[in-house]
Design a protein around this motif. Structure first.
Motif, PDB file in Angstrom:
ATOM      1  N   GLY A 127      22.412  -1.731 -12.188  1.00 22.01           N
ATOM      2  CA  GLY A 127      21.936  -2.329 -10.947  1.00 22.01           C
ATOM      3  C   GLY A 127      21.057  -1.373 -10.165  1.00 22.01           C
ATOM      4  N   LYS A 128      21.428  -0.086 -10.149  1.00 17.47           N
ATOM      5  CA  LYS A 128      20.585   0.907  -9.484  1.00 17.47           C
ATOM      6  C   LYS A 128      19.272   1.096 -10.235  1.00 17.47           C
ATOM      7  CE  LYS A 128      21.130   2.643  -6.079  1.00 17.47           C
ATOM      8  NZ  LYS A 128      20.889   2.092  -4.709  1.00 17.47           N
ATOM      9  N   GLN A 129      19.311   1.098 -11.554  1.00 13.71           N
ATOM     10  CA  GLN A 129      18.082   1.211 -12.340  1.00 13.71           C
ATOM     11  C   GLN A 129      17.133   0.060 -11.993  1.00 13.71           C
ATOM     12  OE1 GLN A 129      17.037   3.626 -14.294  1.00 13.71           O
ATOM     13  NE2 GLN A 129      15.262   2.634 -15.176  1.00 13.71           N
ATOM     14  N   ALA A 130      17.674  -1.137 -11.925  1.00 10.07           N
ATOM     15  CA  ALA A 130      16.860  -2.301 -11.568  1.00 10.07           C
ATOM     16  C   ALA A 130      16.336  -2.167 -10.136  1.00 10.07           C
ATOM     17  CB  ALA A 130      17.692  -3.575 -11.719  1.00 10.07           C
ATOM     18  N   HIS A 131      17.195  -1.759  -9.230  1.00  9.23           N
ATOM     19  CA  HIS A 131      16.859  -1.600  -7.814  1.00  9.23           C
ATOM     20  C   HIS A 131      15.680  -0.637  -7.630  1.00  9.23           C
ATOM     21  CE1 HIS A 131      17.804  -0.838  -3.509  1.00  9.23           C
ATOM     22  NE2 HIS A 131      17.648   0.441  -3.807  1.00  9.23           N
ATOM     23  N   ASP A 179      29.506   9.355 -20.947  1.00  6.46           N
ATOM     24  CA  ASP A 179      29.492   9.173 -22.401  1.00  6.46           C
ATOM     25  C   ASP A 179      30.476   8.100 -22.834  1.00  6.46           C
ATOM     26  OD1 ASP A 179      31.535  10.940 -21.640  1.00  6.46           O
ATOM     27  OD2 ASP A 179      31.449  12.082 -23.501  1.00  6.46           O
ATOM     28  N   THR A 180      31.625   8.016 -22.183  1.00  5.38           N
ATOM     29  CA  THR A 180      32.603   6.974 -22.501  1.00  5.38           C
ATOM     30  C   THR A 180      32.066   5.601 -22.122  1.00  5.38           C
ATOM     31  OG1 THR A 180      34.435   8.510 -22.190  1.00  5.38           O
ATOM     32  CG2 THR A 180      34.952   6.155 -22.054  1.00  5.38           C
ATOM     33  N   VAL A 181      31.501   5.508 -20.929  1.00  4.73           N
ATOM     34  CA  VAL A 181      30.953   4.226 -20.474  1.00  4.73           C
ATOM     35  C   VAL A 181      29.839   3.770 -21.413  1.00  4.73           C
ATOM     36  CG1 VAL A 181      29.675   3.091 -18.608  1.00  4.73           C
ATOM     37  CG2 VAL A 181      31.643   4.556 -18.076  1.00  4.73           C
ATOM     38  N   ALA A 182      28.916   4.654 -21.747  1.00  7.21           N
ATOM     39  CA  ALA A 182      27.799   4.293 -22.629  1.00  7.21           C
ATOM     40  C   ALA A 182      28.286   3.845 -24.008  1.00  7.21           C
ATOM     41  CB  ALA A 182      26.836   5.464 -22.762  1.00  7.21           C
ATOM     42  N   ALA A 183      29.344   4.469 -24.501  1.00  8.73           N
ATOM     43  CA  ALA A 183      29.844   4.150 -25.842  1.00  8.73           C
ATOM     44  C   ALA A 183      30.675   2.881 -25.878  1.00  8.73           C
ATOM     45  CB  ALA A 183      30.674   5.317 -26.372  1.00  8.73           C
ATOM     46  N   THR A 184      31.214   2.441 -24.740  1.00  5.79           N
ATOM     47  CA  THR A 184      32.172   1.334 -24.768  1.00  5.79           C
ATOM     48  C   THR A 184      31.766   0.091 -23.996  1.00  5.79           C
ATOM     49  OG1 THR A 184      33.430   2.252 -22.891  1.00  5.79           O
ATOM     50  CG2 THR A 184      34.106   2.921 -25.121  1.00  5.79           C
ATOM     51  N   THR A 185      30.734   0.157 -23.185  1.00  5.56           N
ATOM     52  CA  THR A 185      30.370  -1.012 -22.393  1.00  5.56           C
ATOM     53  C   THR A 185      29.902  -2.169 -23.286  1.00  5.56           C
ATOM     54  OG1 THR A 185      29.053  -1.830 -20.535  1.00  5.56           O
ATOM     55  CG2 THR A 185      27.960  -0.279 -22.033  1.00  5.56           C
ATOM     56  N   LEU A 235      27.799  -4.329 -21.912  1.00  4.61           N
ATOM     57  CA  LEU A 235      26.499  -4.672 -21.345  1.00  4.61           C
ATOM     58  C   LEU A 235      25.379  -4.120 -22.221  1.00  4.61           C
ATOM     59  CD1 LEU A 235      28.456  -5.092 -18.933  1.00  4.61           C
ATOM     60  CD2 LEU A 235      26.615  -4.307 -17.461  1.00  4.61           C
ATOM     61  N   PRO A 236      24.340  -4.923 -22.466  1.00  9.63           N
ATOM     62  CA  PRO A 236      23.205  -4.396 -23.226  1.00  9.63           C
ATOM     63  C   PRO A 236      22.481  -3.326 -22.415  1.00  9.63           C
ATOM     64  CG  PRO A 236      22.792  -6.675 -22.536  1.00  9.63           C
ATOM     65  CD  PRO A 236      24.165  -6.318 -22.079  1.00  9.63           C
ATOM     66  N   GLN A 237      21.765  -2.470 -23.124  1.00  9.05           N
ATOM     67  CA  GLN A 237      21.017  -1.401 -22.475  1.00  9.05           C
ATOM     68  C   GLN A 237      19.934  -1.996 -21.569  1.00  9.05           C
ATOM     69  OE1 GLN A 237      18.814   1.189 -25.139  1.00  9.05           O
ATOM     70  NE2 GLN A 237      19.257   2.932 -23.825  1.00  9.05           N
ATOM     71  N   PHE A 238      19.729  -1.372 -20.426  1.00  8.17           N
ATOM     72  CA  PHE A 238      18.695  -1.827 -19.489  1.00  8.17           C
ATOM     73  C   PHE A 238      17.392  -1.111 -19.823  1.00  8.17           C
ATOM     74  CE2 PHE A 238      16.561  -2.673 -15.519  1.00  8.17           C
ATOM     75  CZ  PHE A 238      17.066  -3.912 -15.165  1.00  8.17           C
ATOM     76  N   PRO A 239      16.269  -1.832 -19.776  1.00  8.74           N
ATOM     77  CA  PRO A 239      14.993  -1.180 -20.103  1.00  8.74           C
ATOM     78  C   PRO A 239      14.589  -0.137 -19.064  1.00  8.74           C
ATOM     79  CG  PRO A 239      14.649  -3.485 -19.479  1.00  8.74           C
ATOM     80  CD  PRO A 239      16.122  -3.248 -19.480  1.00  8.74           C
ATOM     81  N   ALA A 240      13.814   0.819 -19.526  1.00  5.13           N
ATOM     82  CA  ALA A 240      13.265   1.848 -18.642  1.00  5.13           C
ATOM     83  C   ALA A 240      11.997   1.305 -17.979  1.00  5.13           C
ATOM     84  CB  ALA A 240      12.938   3.100 -19.452  1.00  5.13           C
ATOM     85  N   ASP A 241      11.493   2.042 -17.031  1.00  9.23           N
ATOM     86  CA  ASP A 241      10.209   1.763 -16.381  1.00  9.23           C
ATOM     87  C   ASP A 241      10.276   0.566 -15.443  1.00  9.23           C
ATOM     88  OD1 ASP A 241       9.046   3.913 -17.813  1.00  9.23           O
ATOM     89  OD2 ASP A 241       8.772   2.609 -19.545  1.00  9.23           O
ATOM     90  N   ALA A 278      22.072 -11.683 -16.821  1.00  5.02           N
ATOM     91  CA  ALA A 278      22.725 -11.539 -18.128  1.00  5.02           C
ATOM     92  C   ALA A 278      23.814 -10.469 -18.072  1.00  5.02           C
ATOM     93  CB  ALA A 278      21.692 -11.192 -19.192  1.00  5.02           C
ATOM     94  N   ARG A 279      23.588  -9.398 -17.346  1.00  2.30           N
ATOM     95  CA  ARG A 279      24.577  -8.332 -17.269  1.00  2.30           C
ATOM     96  C   ARG A 279      25.769  -8.722 -16.398  1.00  2.30           C
ATOM     97  NH1 ARG A 279      20.260  -7.326 -19.396  1.00  2.30           N
ATOM     98  NH2 ARG A 279      19.909  -5.499 -20.705  1.00  2.30           N
TER      99      ARG A 279
END
Length: 168
Positions: free
Chosen positions: A44-48, A93-99, A101-107, A120-121
């Motif tokens: 959400g922060k990445q999107a924000h 690292d735990t959150v990234a390995a177990t979530t 939610l699909p990865q959010f795009p950069a940029d 979707a998330r």
């Protein structure tokens, strides 16, 4: 005769232990929820930070509401895990390995794209909550009550954000 300091310390440790200790399955289910909520907060922060285009400001502010609710819900469930005798793991690292939610795009992302991505998330996080709900409710109805409120909040956000790209 007052108890010795060793006996008093032992009694305090016993008193501090939870009366109800959740099973490993309950802890695992709650950990799944924590991972998704922490990831929802971060995405959400990445999107924000990277949303652009028409209606930018409205979505920018709405994303802050989602981030705040996801962070608060993650904290609520993590603290509930501690109350039930297990340890939440919110390390990146735990959150990234177990979530789930699909990865959010950069940029930069357009408002329309962010609406679809965030909706979707939100739905993915709700799917996790609903998937584990029955098991959680069977073991600990008090924790299931917490899940009800989180489901309601995230589904409302999904409806409100998703409406941006809908037409009648």
């Amino acid at each position: 005769m007052p108890p010795s300091s060793a006996n008093g310390a032992s009694r305090r440790r016993k008193d501090a232990a939870p009366q109800f200790t959740g099973s490993a399955e309950l802890a695992g289910s709650l950990q799944e929820i924590v991972a998704d909520l922490v990831e929802l907060h971060l995405q959400g922060k990445q999107a924000h930070w990277n949303v652009v285009g028409p209606n930018f400001r409205d979505l920018h502010l709405q994303l802050d509401e989602i981030v705040d609710d996801a962070r608060e819900a993650a904290d609520t469930i993590a603290e509930r895990m501690r109350a039930l005798g297990s340890c939440p793991d919110g390390r990146s690292d735990t959150v990234a390995a177990t979530t789930t939610l699909p990865q959010f795009p950069a940029d930069e992302q357009s408002v329309g794209a962010v609406v679809d991505l965030v909706t979707a998330r939100l739905r993915a996080a709700v799917d996790t909550l609903r998937r584990v709900h029955g098991q959680v409710d069977g073991e600990d109805p008090a924790t299931a009550d917490l899940l009800h409120g989180i489901i309601e909040s995230l589904e409302k956000h999904a409806w409100m954000v998703g409406a941006e790209n809908r037409s009648a």
